[in-house]
Design an enzyme around this catalytic site. Structure first.
Site, mmCIF file in Angstrom:
data_model
loop_
_atom_site.group_PDB
_atom_site.id
_atom_site.type_symbol
_atom_site.label_atom_id
_atom_site.label_comp_id
_atom_site.label_asym_id
_atom_site.label_seq_id
_atom_site.Cartn_x
_atom_site.Cartn_y
_atom_site.Cartn_z
ATOM 1 C CG HIS A 236 -1.768 -1.039 0.240
ATOM 2 N ND1 HIS A 236 -3.195 -1.213 1.924
ATOM 3 C CD2 HIS A 236 -2.065 -2.197 -0.273
ATOM 4 C CE1 HIS A 236 -3.472 -2.065 1.284
ATOM 5 N NE2 HIS A 236 -3.464 -2.657 1.055
ATOM 6 N N GLY B 51 -23.177 3.462 -29.078
ATOM 7 C CA GLY B 51 -24.210 4.327 -30.189
ATOM 8 C C GLY B 51 -25.138 4.676 -29.331
ATOM 9 C CD GLU C 273 -1.088 3.914 3.895
ATOM 10 O OE1 GLU C 273 -2.161 4.097 4.679
ATOM 11 O OE2 GLU C 273 -1.407 3.122 3.347
ATOM 12 C CB CYS D 130 -1.060 0.810 5.957
ATOM 13 S SG CYS D 130 -1.134 -0.054 4.413
ATOM 14 C CB CYS E 196 -5.970 -0.861 5.683
ATOM 15 S SG CYS E 196 -4.185 -1.143 5.227
ATOM 16 C CB THR F 172 -20.814 -0.041 -30.629
ATOM 17 O OG1 THR F 172 -21.744 0.299 -30.529
ATOM 18 C CG2 THR F 172 -19.336 0.630 -31.130
ATOM 19 C CD1 TRP G 16 -9.804 9.093 -38.332
ATOM 20 C CD2 TRP G 16 -10.703 8.622 -36.236
ATOM 21 N NE1 TRP G 16 -9.335 7.974 -37.712
ATOM 22 C CE2 TRP G 16 -9.735 7.429 -36.329
ATOM 23 C CE3 TRP G 16 -12.046 8.308 -35.342
ATOM 24 C CZ2 TRP G 16 -9.747 6.648 -35.571
ATOM 25 C CZ3 TRP G 16 -11.090 7.580 -34.077
ATOM 26 C CH2 TRP G 16 -10.477 6.357 -34.554
ATOM 27 C CG ASP H 184 -18.554 1.442 -35.629
ATOM 28 O OD1 ASP H 184 -19.069 2.121 -36.350
ATOM 29 O OD2 ASP H 184 -18.861 2.493 -34.697
ATOM 30 N NE ARG I 228 -5.697 2.376 -30.745
ATOM 31 C CZ ARG I 228 -7.273 2.636 -31.110
ATOM 32 N NH1 ARG I 228 -7.175 1.577 -30.364
ATOM 33 N NH2 ARG I 228 -7.977 3.265 -31.125
#
Length: 347
Positions: free
Chosen positions: A50, A279, A52, A89, A80, A201, A175, A205, A212
């Protein structure tokens, strides 16, 4: 430097974990001693130390084993106090010999919230809560919503023309927005655990719905890609979602009961935050079911007049007012964002 300044640095650390820590929350921490920053850290993913403990390790690595004695720890979420996949922690802070702990938000889980104060105080550590709480809660919203409702935080993302259309006239390019706006979408994808789309969709498409840009993918895997459809047999089996290197990260779900499907994603995949890229019909269905929490719209300076609207459902029962609105330009395009405020009472 005051407490808010140092907590601001801890918040910067926490933001590094957005989209990477599910089912755990993104948390940041810094250690300060004699007015100087000596350590910083953030929770990088579930099962790893975590924030800390990362900050403590950073301080020891850079300044020696006794550096943390008498220091102040600034943490964006209450430390925690119970053993999970990693040690508590509170125990790490006590072992490190810190003199003071300042945190922004109490743990939203009622079984744990507030317990750290007594544990730390019993060890002679001063505790202060609520510093920069509002800023921290914005980062922790998805985690808090899951804890309180069992539902993920859902972002509706759309790119549209000025007249609210998703597609350009036939024969023109695909686009609407420019390269800078599309680059920002990649960053947004890196901050969510799942991307929701529709069978319609996918058929129309053939989207990949992947991150990416290498820098945005670093330190995480691709988000889950969840296709909602009543006709799975009609989906194109050559679509990227079913053929690319991340095809095992593609899930099919029925759209009959969207709320139940989202709860299942939380239980089985541990998602905290999901983004919709679909869509008008599917997007409208999520709005009509009251399942959208945040809106991010990229508007291009184009009038298309096409047949595909950004929202095409039966209609909302009332207008939805966005709060905490923001506007940012990316070249000629404008990104507008805002939050739909609701009470977290659905369990």
């Amino acid at each position: 430097m005051n407490d808010a300044h140092w907590m601001g640095l801890a918040l910067d650390e926490a933001r590094k974990g957005i989209g990477r820590t599910a089912p755990n929350p993104p948390v940041g921490a810094v250690l300060v001693k004699e007015g100087k920053l000596i350590g910083r850290g953030w929770h990088q993913r579930a099962g790893m130390p975590h924030a800390e403990r990362e900050a403590i390790a950073d301080a020891v690595r850079n300044h020696g084993p006794d550096a943390t004695r008498g220091a102040t720890a600034y943490v964006t979420l209450e430390p925690c106090s119970t053993q999970g996949r990693t040690p508590a922690c509170t125990g790490g802070l006590i072992e490190a010999g810190v003199a003071r702990v300042v945190y922004a938000c109490t743990d939203p889980n009622p079984a744990h919230g507030g317990r750290a104060d007594a544990v730390l105080a019993a060890a002679g550590i001063d505790v202060l809560a609520g510093v920069c709480e509002d800023e921290a809660r914005r980062i922790l919203r998805p985690f808090e919503k899951v804890i309180k409702t069992g539902l993920p935080w859902v972002i509706w993302k759309s790119a549209m023309s000025l007249d609210g259309r998703l597609t350009r006239p036939p024969g023109e390019g695909q686009w609407l927005t420019g390269e800078a706006a599309r680059h920002d979408v990649q960053k947004l994808r890196s901050q969510v655990d799942a991307i929701l789309t529709s069978g319609e969709t996918v058929r129309r498409d053939h989207p990949a719905l992947t991150i990416r840009v290498p820098e945005f993918l670093e330190g995480r895997t691709q988000p889950w890609r969840v296709v909602f459809t009543e006709k799975p047999a009609s989906l194109p089996q050559d679509a990227p979602l079913f053929t690319d290197a991340w095809r095992e990260r593609t899930l099919l779900r029925s759209g009959d009961d969207l709320e139940s499907a989202l709860r299942e994603l939380v239980r089985e995949q541990g998602i905290l935050c999901a983004m919709v890229e679909a869509g008008g019909n599917f997007s409208a269905a999520l709005f009509e079911a009251g399942l959208i929490d945040e809106v991010v719209v990229y508007t291009a300076p184009i009038l298309c007049g096409g047949p595909v609207p950004a929202l095409a459902g039966k209609g909302l029962l009332h207008s939805l007012q966005l709060h905490e609105t923001s506007f940012e330009r990316f070249g000629d395009d404008v990104r507008m964002g805002g939050v739909i405020e609701r009470q977290m009472g659905r369990g």
